[in-house]
Design an enzyme around this catalytic site. Structure first.
Site, PDB file in Angstrom:
ATOM      1  N   ARG A  52      56.475  46.681   0.425  1.00 25.08           N
ATOM      2  CA  ARG A  52      56.579  46.161  -0.953  1.00 25.08           C
ATOM      3  C   ARG A  52      56.622  47.320  -1.946  1.00 25.08           C
ATOM      4  NH1 ARG A  52      52.254  45.196  -3.484  1.00 25.08           N
ATOM      5  NH2 ARG A  52      51.160  44.130  -1.811  1.00 25.08           N
ATOM      6  N   TYR A 105      74.541  33.126 -18.821  1.00 27.24           N
ATOM      7  CA  TYR A 105      74.238  32.337 -17.623  1.00 27.24           C
ATOM      8  C   TYR A 105      73.070  31.388 -17.946  1.00 27.24           C
ATOM      9  CZ  TYR A 105      72.179  31.149 -13.165  1.00 27.24           C
ATOM     10  OH  TYR A 105      71.632  30.454 -12.113  1.00 27.24           O
ATOM     11  N   ASP A 178      73.547  42.393 -19.460  1.00 22.92           N
ATOM     12  CA  ASP A 178      73.802  41.804 -18.147  1.00 22.92           C
ATOM     13  C   ASP A 178      75.242  42.157 -17.788  1.00 22.92           C
ATOM     14  OD1 ASP A 178      74.491  40.177 -15.992  1.00 22.92           O
ATOM     15  OD2 ASP A 178      73.121  38.573 -16.609  1.00 22.92           O
ATOM     16  N   LYS A 203      76.583  38.829  -6.867  1.00 19.28           N
ATOM     17  CA  LYS A 203      77.969  38.587  -7.294  1.00 19.28           C
ATOM     18  C   LYS A 203      78.894  39.740  -6.865  1.00 19.28           C
ATOM     19  CE  LYS A 203      76.080  34.879  -8.694  1.00 19.28           C
ATOM     20  NZ  LYS A 203      74.996  34.947  -9.627  1.00 19.28           N
TER      21      LYS A 203
HETATM   22  C1  LIG Z   1      75.649  36.580 -15.445  1.00 17.69           C
HETATM   23  C2  LIG Z   1      74.530  36.225 -14.496  1.00 17.69           C
HETATM   24  N1  LIG Z   1      73.336  36.822 -14.635  1.00 17.69           N
HETATM   25  C3  LIG Z   1      72.301  36.527 -13.822  1.00 17.69           C
HETATM   26  C4  LIG Z   1      72.418  35.568 -12.836  1.00 17.69           C
HETATM   27  C5  LIG Z   1      71.219  35.237 -11.974  1.00 17.69           C
HETATM   28  O1  LIG Z   1      71.357  35.807 -10.714  1.00 17.69           O
HETATM   29  P1  LIG Z   1      70.764  35.179  -9.352  1.00 17.69           P
HETATM   30  O2  LIG Z   1      71.473  33.875  -9.125  1.00 17.69           O
HETATM   31  O3  LIG Z   1      71.089  36.238  -8.341  1.00 17.69           O
HETATM   32  O4  LIG Z   1      69.306  34.993  -9.554  1.00 17.69           O
HETATM   33  C6  LIG Z   1      73.635  34.924 -12.657  1.00 17.69           C
HETATM   34  C7  LIG Z   1      73.790  33.902 -11.612  1.00 17.69           C
HETATM   35  O5  LIG Z   1      74.761  33.184 -11.561  1.00 17.69           O
HETATM   36  C8  LIG Z   1      74.724  35.258 -13.524  1.00 17.69           C
HETATM   37  O6  LIG Z   1      75.918  34.647 -13.415  1.00 17.69           O
END
Ligand SMILES: Cc1ncc(COP(=O)(O)O)c(C=O)c1O
Length: 387
Positions: A52, A105, A178, A203
């Site tokens: 961890r 998101y 992001d 992604k």
């Molecule tokens: C732009 C964006 N940020 C963050 C996330 C969150 O990621 P996770 O699904 O890996 O927790 C997503 C998920 O679709 C996303 O599209």
């Protein structure tokens, strides 16, 4: 090998990826171990104690991510939301205020709106492409975090990271970007002035729809120490196998996003002229309001696009259910094309909020298959949706 002077693709393959010192294995092994033997109490080998706190496979991913984003430190987590949460735990306190784009998101909005506000944090959403609106919203001295997602999910809004970093810093806020939709292959927010980059590595970075993960990348040592402590102290770390798969995915990131981008542009152009389509949301189109900014800020326009259907919600739903190569599924950024209906899928959690996605919108994650097949699939699905 020191990789810091090398180009992006070279670093994507070599940063943090020294061949195994014992065997010479070109691909460093997966350290699938939760703990590490001590040579006497406290006699850690290379600092490793318990997985961890640190594991060599996670370290190799973190070094790679820091190199690709131009940061000084990266932290890898079990999901994108775990990464976002660890960052927020590091910087928010009761009374803190977050200003966030009004198209992000849905899960990111839910995290702050539903998980953080009960702890005394306030959230305001703003049109992030309107710099005057952001200036008014951040209110100097009152905002702790300015949260930018560009291009945004799912309406593909493009926000000016350099200008927003100036506005955020003038107000005393930490500026977070992001970078999931662009990936570091296309856009490098830290070089544009942001303080922190977050990713759902699930992604484009992972790229093969076989691993869930997230990351935070920073360039400030004090902030790195705080996030490192939360990663260790709260423990939402990525597991060795996940870290290793993510490293493997990253090696082809640059070539993948090139193909994602050219396929998406071809589909966006085709759909822009289609009578069933009211609007195409893709920053690579000259008609997109953020096109010029995206051309300056990104090296290509990426593989994500959304469309709204002229005939309304029922036709939009049918379109999302009628493709054959594009598979109806959550997520994005993998080599295979996916299609989704945000208002009932990825963005169901923001229905009834100011982030609600119109029910005529369908989102496409354009994969790296043959573009002719993808174009034919989209055409036949639109025909079926309208029949
Ligand atoms: C732009 C964006 N940020 C963050 C996330 C969150 O990621 P996770 O699904 O890996 O927790 C997503 C998920 O679709 C996303 O599209």
């Amino acid at each position: 090998m020191s990789t810091s002077d090398h180009g992006f693709s070279t670093r994507a393959i070599h940063a943090g990826q020294e061949p195994d010192s014992r065997t010479g294995a070109v691909v460093p092994p997966i350290y699938q171990s939760s703990t590490f033997v001590q040579d006497g109490i406290g006699g850690f080998r290379d600092g490793y104690e318990y997985a961890r706190s640190a594991n060599p496979t996670r370290d190799s991913l973190q070094e790679l991510l820091a190199s690709l984003e131009g940061g000084t430190a990266a932290f890898s987590f079990a999901s994108g939301l775990a990464a976002e949460d660890a960052l927020l735990r590091s910087v928010l306190r009761p009374g803190s205020r977050v200003v966030m784009g009004n198209d992000v998101y849905g899960g990111t909005h839910r995290l702050v709106n539903r998980v953080w506000t009960p702890w005394g944090v306030t959230l305001e959403t703003v049109e992030m492409t309107d710099l005057d609106a952001v200036r008014a919203a951040v209110r100097p001295g009152e905002t702790d975090v300015l949260w930018v997602e560009t291009p945004s999910n799912p309406l593909m809004k493009v926000s000016d990271v350099t200008a927003l970093a100036e506005i955020g810093h003038a107000a005393g806020a930490l500026v977070v970007v992001d970078n999931t939709f662009a990936s570091p292959a296309l856009q490098q927010p830290l070089a544009l002035g942001a303080d922190v980059v977050v990713h759902s590595t699930t992604k484009y970075i992972g790229g093969h729809s076989d691993v869930v993960g997230g990351a935070v990348v920073v360039r400030d040592d004090e902030l790195a120490e705080k996030i490192g402590f939360v990663q260790f102290g709260a423990g939402a770390v990525s597991a060795p196998m996940e870290a290793w798969l993510t490293v493997r995915g990253i090696k082809t990131l640059a070539v993948r996003v090139e193909r994602h981008s050219s396929n998406a542009l071809a589909i966006a152009r085709e759909l822009e002229g289609h009578p069933a389509i009211e609007r195409v949301f893709y920053p690579g189109l000259e008609s997109h309001p953020g096109h010029e900014l995206a051309a300056r800020q990104m090296s290509a326009f990426g593989g994500m696009l959304s469309v709204s259907l002229t005939a309304g919600a029922a036709t939009a739903r049918r379109f999302a259910e009628s493709t054959e190569i594009f598979q109806l599924a959550e997520s994005l950024g993998g080599v295979e094309s996916l299609i989704g209906y945000p208002t009932e899928m990825t963005h169901a959690s923001v229905r009834g909020t100011e982030l609600e996605v119109p029910d005529t919108v369908v989102r496409l994650s354009v994969g790296i298959e043959d573009v002719a097949d993808l174009l034919a699939d989209v055409r036949q699905a639109l025909d079926r949706a309208q029949a």
